[in-house]
Design an enzyme around this catalytic site. Structure first.
Site, PDB file in Angstrom:
ATOM      1  N   HIS A  72       0.843  -1.201   0.000  1.00 14.43           N
ATOM      2  CA  HIS A  72       0.000   0.000   0.000  1.00 14.43           C
ATOM      3  C   HIS A  72       0.870   1.239   0.000  1.00 14.43           C
ATOM      4  O   HIS A  72       1.671   1.447   0.900  1.00 14.43           O
ATOM      5  CB  HIS A  72      -0.935   0.005   1.216  1.00 14.43           C
ATOM      6  CG  HIS A  72      -2.132  -0.865   1.039  1.00 14.43           C
ATOM      7  ND1 HIS A  72      -3.368  -0.555   1.545  1.00 14.43           N
ATOM      8  CD2 HIS A  72      -2.281  -2.038   0.367  1.00 14.43           C
ATOM      9  CE1 HIS A  72      -4.238  -1.498   1.199  1.00 14.43           C
ATOM     10  NE2 HIS A  72      -3.600  -2.422   0.500  1.00 14.43           N
ATOM     11  N   TYR A 201      -9.375   5.887   6.707  1.00 16.05           N
ATOM     12  CA  TYR A 201      -9.542   6.276   8.111  1.00 16.05           C
ATOM     13  C   TYR A 201     -10.576   7.392   8.146  1.00 16.05           C
ATOM     14  O   TYR A 201     -10.410   8.410   7.467  1.00 16.05           O
ATOM     15  CB  TYR A 201      -8.222   6.781   8.699  1.00 16.05           C
ATOM     16  CG  TYR A 201      -7.197   5.701   8.959  1.00 16.05           C
ATOM     17  CD1 TYR A 201      -6.332   5.260   7.960  1.00 16.05           C
ATOM     18  CD2 TYR A 201      -7.081   5.118  10.229  1.00 16.05           C
ATOM     19  CE1 TYR A 201      -5.387   4.283   8.205  1.00 16.05           C
ATOM     20  CE2 TYR A 201      -6.131   4.135  10.484  1.00 16.05           C
ATOM     21  CZ  TYR A 201      -5.286   3.714   9.477  1.00 16.05           C
ATOM     22  OH  TYR A 201      -4.348   2.744   9.727  1.00 16.05           O
ATOM     23  N   PRO A 293      -4.861   1.087  18.397  1.00 12.67           N
ATOM     24  CA  PRO A 293      -4.539   0.552  17.062  1.00 12.67           C
ATOM     25  C   PRO A 293      -4.595   1.566  15.923  1.00 12.67           C
ATOM     26  O   PRO A 293      -4.242   1.225  14.789  1.00 12.67           O
ATOM     27  CB  PRO A 293      -5.586  -0.548  16.864  1.00 12.67           C
ATOM     28  CG  PRO A 293      -6.692  -0.216  17.792  1.00 12.67           C
ATOM     29  CD  PRO A 293      -6.098   0.509  18.944  1.00 12.67           C
ATOM     30  N   LYS A 297       0.592   0.362  14.980  1.00 17.96           N
ATOM     31  CA  LYS A 297       1.981   0.252  15.423  1.00 17.96           C
ATOM     32  C   LYS A 297       2.281  -0.953  16.331  1.00 17.96           C
ATOM     33  O   LYS A 297       3.449  -1.299  16.534  1.00 17.96           O
ATOM     34  CB  LYS A 297       2.382   1.524  16.195  1.00 17.96           C
ATOM     35  CG  LYS A 297       2.479   2.759  15.327  1.00 17.96           C
ATOM     36  CD  LYS A 297       3.761   2.758  14.521  1.00 17.96           C
ATOM     37  CE  LYS A 297       3.769   3.760  13.409  1.00 17.96           C
ATOM     38  NZ  LYS A 297       3.712   3.215  12.071  1.00 17.96           N
ATOM     39  N   TYR A 385       3.649   6.981   9.836  1.00 20.23           N
ATOM     40  CA  TYR A 385       2.808   5.839   9.483  1.00 20.23           C
ATOM     41  C   TYR A 385       3.630   4.707   8.866  1.00 20.23           C
ATOM     42  O   TYR A 385       3.445   3.538   9.214  1.00 20.23           O
ATOM     43  CB  TYR A 385       1.693   6.275   8.519  1.00 20.23           C
ATOM     44  CG  TYR A 385       0.614   5.233   8.363  1.00 20.23           C
ATOM     45  CD1 TYR A 385      -0.440   5.155   9.271  1.00 20.23           C
ATOM     46  CD2 TYR A 385       0.650   4.300   7.324  1.00 20.23           C
ATOM     47  CE1 TYR A 385      -1.421   4.193   9.149  1.00 20.23           C
ATOM     48  CE2 TYR A 385      -0.326   3.337   7.191  1.00 20.23           C
ATOM     49  CZ  TYR A 385      -1.362   3.281   8.110  1.00 20.23           C
ATOM     50  OH  TYR A 385      -2.330   2.314   7.991  1.00 20.23           O
TER      51      TYR A 385
HETATM   52  P1  RFL Z   1       0.240 -11.251  21.951  1.00 17.44           P
HETATM   53  O1  RFL Z   1      -0.146 -11.347  20.524  1.00 17.44           O
HETATM   54  O2  RFL Z   1      -0.776 -10.792  22.931  1.00 17.44           O
HETATM   55  O3  RFL Z   1       0.803 -12.671  22.379  1.00 17.44           O
HETATM   56  C1  RFL Z   1       1.108 -13.007  23.731  1.00 17.44           C
HETATM   57  C2  RFL Z   1       0.967 -14.498  23.896  1.00 17.44           C
HETATM   58  O4  RFL Z   1       1.306 -14.857  25.253  1.00 17.44           O
HETATM   59  C3  RFL Z   1       0.370 -15.793  25.729  1.00 17.44           C
HETATM   60  N1  RFL Z   1       0.319 -15.740  27.203  1.00 17.44           N
HETATM   61  C4  RFL Z   1       0.882 -16.669  28.007  1.00 17.44           C
HETATM   62  N2  RFL Z   1       1.582 -17.761  27.752  1.00 17.44           N
HETATM   63  C5  RFL Z   1       2.010 -18.500  28.802  1.00 17.44           C
HETATM   64  N3  RFL Z   1       1.758 -18.171  30.099  1.00 17.44           N
HETATM   65  C6  RFL Z   1       1.049 -17.063  30.400  1.00 17.44           C
HETATM   66  N4  RFL Z   1       0.812 -16.728  31.677  1.00 17.44           N
HETATM   67  C7  RFL Z   1       0.585 -16.247  29.340  1.00 17.44           C
HETATM   68  N5  RFL Z   1      -0.107 -15.103  29.269  1.00 17.44           N
HETATM   69  C8  RFL Z   1      -0.274 -14.808  27.975  1.00 17.44           C
HETATM   70  C9  RFL Z   1      -0.940 -15.373  25.073  1.00 17.44           C
HETATM   71  O5  RFL Z   1      -1.871 -16.466  25.023  1.00 17.44           O
HETATM   72  C10 RFL Z   1      -0.453 -14.963  23.688  1.00 17.44           C
HETATM   73  O6  RFL Z   1      -0.475 -16.033  22.767  1.00 17.44           O
HETATM   74  O7  RFL Z   1       1.509 -10.267  22.138  1.00 17.44           O
HETATM   75  P2  RFL Z   1       2.768 -10.058  21.167  1.00 17.44           P
HETATM   76  O8  RFL Z   1       3.311 -11.366  20.689  1.00 17.44           O
HETATM   77  O9  RFL Z   1       3.651  -9.104  21.868  1.00 17.44           O
HETATM   78  O10 RFL Z   1       2.161  -9.360  19.859  1.00 17.44           O
HETATM   79  C11 RFL Z   1       1.624  -8.061  19.907  1.00 17.44           C
HETATM   80  C12 RFL Z   1       0.514  -7.902  18.868  1.00 17.44           C
HETATM   81  O11 RFL Z   1      -0.390  -8.971  19.011  1.00 17.44           O
HETATM   82  C13 RFL Z   1      -0.231  -6.565  19.017  1.00 17.44           C
HETATM   83  O12 RFL Z   1       0.665  -5.519  19.303  1.00 17.44           O
HETATM   84  C14 RFL Z   1      -1.005  -6.182  17.726  1.00 17.44           C
HETATM   85  O13 RFL Z   1      -2.002  -7.118  17.458  1.00 17.44           O
HETATM   86  C15 RFL Z   1      -1.646  -4.794  17.882  1.00 17.44           C
HETATM   87  N6  RFL Z   1      -2.479  -4.417  16.733  1.00 17.44           N
HETATM   88  C16 RFL Z   1      -1.922  -3.926  15.564  1.00 17.44           C
HETATM   89  N7  RFL Z   1      -0.578  -3.848  15.450  1.00 17.44           N
HETATM   90  C17 RFL Z   1      -0.012  -3.434  14.264  1.00 17.44           C
HETATM   91  O14 RFL Z   1       1.230  -3.339  14.191  1.00 17.44           O
HETATM   92  N8  RFL Z   1      -0.761  -3.108  13.160  1.00 17.44           N
HETATM   93  C18 RFL Z   1      -2.122  -3.164  13.194  1.00 17.44           C
HETATM   94  O15 RFL Z   1      -2.760  -2.930  12.172  1.00 17.44           O
HETATM   95  C19 RFL Z   1      -2.760  -3.554  14.438  1.00 17.44           C
HETATM   96  N9  RFL Z   1      -4.086  -3.651  14.532  1.00 17.44           N
HETATM   97  C20 RFL Z   1      -3.882  -4.516  16.819  1.00 17.44           C
HETATM   98  C21 RFL Z   1      -4.660  -4.117  15.678  1.00 17.44           C
HETATM   99  C22 RFL Z   1      -4.507  -5.020  17.962  1.00 17.44           C
HETATM  100  C23 RFL Z   1      -5.882  -5.104  18.009  1.00 17.44           C
HETATM  101  N10 RFL Z   1      -6.446  -5.640  19.199  1.00 17.44           N
HETATM  102  C24 RFL Z   1      -7.480  -6.595  19.218  1.00 17.44           C
HETATM  103  C25 RFL Z   1      -5.818  -5.408  20.480  1.00 17.44           C
HETATM  104  C26 RFL Z   1      -6.033  -4.193  15.728  1.00 17.44           C
HETATM  105  C27 RFL Z   1      -6.651  -4.661  16.891  1.00 17.44           C
HETATM  106  C28 RFL Z   1      -8.139  -4.678  16.877  1.00 17.44           C
HETATM  107  C1  PHB Z   2      -6.390  -3.882  10.512  1.00 18.75           C
HETATM  108  O1  PHB Z   2      -6.484  -4.169   9.307  1.00 18.75           O
HETATM  109  O2  PHB Z   2      -6.722  -4.679  11.399  1.00 18.75           O
HETATM  110  C2  PHB Z   2      -5.898  -2.554  10.909  1.00 18.75           C
HETATM  111  C3  PHB Z   2      -5.363  -1.718   9.940  1.00 18.75           C
HETATM  112  C4  PHB Z   2      -4.920  -0.453  10.294  1.00 18.75           C
HETATM  113  C5  PHB Z   2      -5.006  -0.040  11.616  1.00 18.75           C
HETATM  114  C6  PHB Z   2      -5.518  -0.890  12.588  1.00 18.75           C
HETATM  115  C7  PHB Z   2      -5.968  -2.155  12.229  1.00 18.75           C
HETATM  116  O3  PHB Z   2      -4.590   1.201  11.939  1.00 18.75           O
END
Ligand code: RFL
Ligand code: PHB
Length: 398
Positions: A72, A201, A293, A297, A385
């Site tokens: 993108h 957005y 989100p 990042k 971004y």
């Molecule tokens: P995770 O993915 O939460 O994984 C942590 C893992 O640890 C396990 N765990 C345990 N295991 C053993 N013993 C315990 N006591 C434990 N406690 C927990 C959990 O089960 C899990 O499997 O953290 P990690 O690996 O640091 O990854 C981080 C990312 O998941 C997170 O930052 C992103 O998803 C955030 N995020 C986005 N990030 C981006 O860079 N670009 C995006 O577009 C973006 N969109 C988003 C997002 C997060 C969202 N939500 C739901 C919070 C959109 C959304 C909606």
């Molecule tokens: C997504 O596709 O889940 C997504 C994309 C951009 C964002 C947050 C989430 O800023």
């Protein structure tokens, strides 16, 4: 059992760290509380910065990402019923982002883990970490009802915001900074073609919305909703109707709807724990920090933490140098705070904040108008971004 590095958590942080260490010949064991299917069922991030793409390539898991990911070169900002494009490529000297879902990144990392032959323990219960402030840390856990003990040189806390690692640090040794936002994001995933070829957005008086995607046939949409709302309270039809009301007429017309595959509500939070190292325990990813989100990042910050940590551990084992480990926390936090600031700012610009009144909407619209018509403004948004380079703000050689 004994290993060199025990990794708590098999999210993207833990799996990526495990792979980078494996490639460098460093033994590691991953302990994950959930099942692999559960981890893959969580629909989260969608946008990868170039820095993240590079780390995934370095880990040797980039092949499918390059084949299936969508490059993108811009995104749209929509307010007052009109869309304005932010030309990421033009404004940043040729940089772009890759749309490739966290689920797919995780799947690729899991497959590589399987091929590596290193141990991963899923459904590890009651994980507890011990003696990380000494020289011989260890971890206890239960698998299938049997108590286990695992000794290691280092513990990597990659267990997300609700994990055990950060929670095990004495309160006096850690400072936590937090802001919880007074709304959430209701996300919906559907096998429908995305409404537009780039992300949109949306700042609307009805609240923020985001049109994203996972592929040319799978869409991901978000709506700002009150924290009191529940997923059960939102039928698919209600979601599509509300999304249409927040879009411009052309997008509302083009929107293709269909049954949801997944629907969930995520709270929005800014959070940083300092420092990120406690003796032989290192925190990485969501275990140490959370961003709302809006700036996409979270996963990207996790990838850079892991890159710094893997490099530092490799330096320790291969060169007997402690420099990388000593600087780990400081290096990460500098990047973390820059992304925290950007994510907070973009969130503040795009959402309705209860009680702030119509003047807040006017301020936001004036700022959006400035941003898209000032090259300096647009470039500030674009360069944050696409992600600041790893050496941003550092003197050469640091
Ligand atoms: P995770 O993915 O939460 O994984 C942590 C893992 O640890 C396990 N765990 C345990 N295991 C053993 N013993 C315990 N006591 C434990 N406690 C927990 C959990 O089960 C899990 O499997 O953290 P990690 O690996 O640091 O990854 C981080 C990312 O998941 C997170 O930052 C992103 O998803 C955030 N995020 C986005 N990030 C981006 O860079 N670009 C995006 O577009 C973006 N969109 C988003 C997002 C997060 C969202 N939500 C739901 C919070 C959109 C959304 C909606
Ligand atoms: C997504 O596709 O889940 C997504 C994309 C951009 C964002 C947050 C989430 O800023």
């Amino acid at each position: 059992m004994r290993t060199q590095v025990v990794i708590i958590g098999a999210g993207p942080s833990g799996l990526l760290l495990g792979q980078l260490l494996h490639n460098a010949g460093i033994d590691n064991v991953i302990l994950e509380r959930q099942s692999a299917d559960y981890v893959l069922g969580r629909i989260r991030a969608g946008v990868l910065e170039q820095v993240t793409v590079d780390v995934l390539d370095e880990a040797g898991v980039g092949e499918r990402m390059h084949r299936e990911g969508l490059v993108h070169e811009g995104f749209d900002l929509l307010w007052q019923g009109r869309r304005h494009r932010i030309d990421l490529k033009g404004l940043t000297g040729g940089r772009s982002v890759l749309v490739y879902g966290q689920t797919e990144v995780t799947r690729d990392l899991m497959a590589a883990r399987q091929r590596s032959g290193r141990t991963s323990v899923y459904e590890a219960r009651n994980v507890a970490i011990h003696d990380f402030d000494g020289t011989r840390p260890w971890v206890s856990y239960e698998k299938d009802g049997v108590a286990q003990r695992l000794e290691a040189d280092f513990i990597a806390g990659c267990d997300g915001f609700h994990g055990v690692s950060r929670a095990s640090v004495p309160r006096s040794a850690i400072t936590e900074y937090e802001r919880v936002y007074p709304f959430g994001w209701l996300g919906l995933l559907a096998d429908t073609p995305p409404v537009h070829e780039e992300l949109i957005y949306v700042n609307s008086p009805r609240g923020f919305a985001l049109c994203s995607m996972r592929s040319r046939t799978r869409s991901r949409y978000y709506l700002q909703v009150p924290l009191s709302d529940t997923v059960e309270g939102w039928s698919d039809q209600a979601f599509w109707d509300e999304l249409r009301r927040r879009l411009d007429p052309a997008a509302a017309e083009a929107l293709v709807t269909g049954p949801s595959i997944e629907k969930s509500i995520a709270p929005l939070r800014s959070f940083v724990a300092e420092p990120m190292r406690f003796g032989r325990l290192f925190l990485a990813g969501d275990a140490a920090h959370i961003v709302p989100p809006t700036g996409a990042k979270g996963l990207n910050l996790a990838a850079t933490d892991v890159k710094y940590l893997a490099d530092a551990l490799i330096e320790h084992y291969h060169e007997r140098s402690e420099a990388g480990l000593a600087h780990y926390s400081e290096r990460c936090l500098r990047r973390v705070w820059r992304a925290e600031r950007f994510s907070w700012w973009f969130t503040s610009l795009m959402h309705r904040f209860p009680g702030e009144g119509e003047i807040a909407q006017k301020f936001q619209e004036a700022e959006l108008d400035y941003l898209v018509h000032s090259e300096a403004g647009a470039r500030t948004l674009a360069e944050n971004y696409v992600g600041l380079p790893l050496d941003f703000g550092l003197a050469p050689g640091r």
